[in-house]
Motif scaffolding. Structure first.
Motif, PDB file in Angstrom:
ATOM      1  N   VAL A 137       0.841  -1.203   0.000  1.00  0.00           N
ATOM      2  CA  VAL A 137       0.000   0.000   0.000  1.00  0.00           C
ATOM      3  C   VAL A 137       0.870   1.245   0.000  1.00  0.00           C
ATOM      4  N   ALA A 140      -3.335   4.627   2.359  1.00  0.00           N
ATOM      5  CA  ALA A 140      -4.714   4.227   2.648  1.00  0.00           C
ATOM      6  C   ALA A 140      -5.305   5.254   3.601  1.00  0.00           C
ATOM      7  N   VAL A 150      -7.885   2.974  -0.738  1.00  0.00           N
ATOM      8  CA  VAL A 150      -6.528   2.449  -0.810  1.00  0.00           C
ATOM      9  C   VAL A 150      -5.892   2.820  -2.144  1.00  0.00           C
TER      10      VAL A 150
END
Length: 167
Positions: A137, A140, A150
């Motif tokens: 990621v 987020a 996200v």
């Protein structure tokens, strides 16, 4: 039935005080509890249900009392939204902002504590976005409506939005 039983100024003051108190309390509770609705949507629904409840069941002295309360609550909502739109400092006080949950694969534990979220709840939301590892990621966010958006590190974007977290 239509006779005003409570002084109109008292009804207006009650409506304004209850609206502002509940707005403050809901903001303190946190974004995560809102689900798919916005905080002000939940506030308005609760207040309107309470205001008209007595008029519908006959517990209230007058339908007019309920009408004055409903009008006051809806007017408060419009005034707060208009003020937040025009005054940035007021918007900061009354409108929720997205909170960064993950940045460059690192969890923001302060936001997790503030929203009473576990790491497993975050991982569950990431899986709904097709992501298995937090390190995948880029960023987020916990959005004001309680959902998690996200931005994956690899650049893939999920086509379907996930369901809001249940808390």
């Amino acid at each position: 039935m239509f006779r005003l039983e409570t002084p109109i100024l008292e009804l207006v003051i009650r409506g304004v005080v209850v609206y502002l108190l509940l707005l403050l309390l809901i903001r303190v509770v946190g974004q995560r509890e809102a689900g798919g609705l916005g905080i002000t949507d939940v506030l308005i629904i609760v207040l309107l249900a309470q205001a008209v409840g007595g008029g519908l069941t006959g517990d209230s002295e007058s339908i007019t009392d309920a009408a004055v309360l409903v009008t006051t609550i809806l007017l408060c909502s419009v005034v707060v939204d208009a003020a937040a739109y025009r005054l940035s400092w007021f918007s900061v006080l009354t409108k929720a902002r997205p909170r960064v949950l993950i940045r460059e694969g690192e969890l923001n534990h302060r936001v997790l504590r503030r929203e009473f979220m576990t790491i497993e709840e975050v991982r569950s939301q990431l899986r709904l976005h097709g992501i298995e590892d937090i390190r995948e990621v880029r960023c987020a966010y916990l959005e004001p409506n309680g959902m998690i958006s996200v931005l994956p590190a690899r650049g893939d974007i999920q086509d379907t939005p996930p369901v809001p977290p249940r808390g």
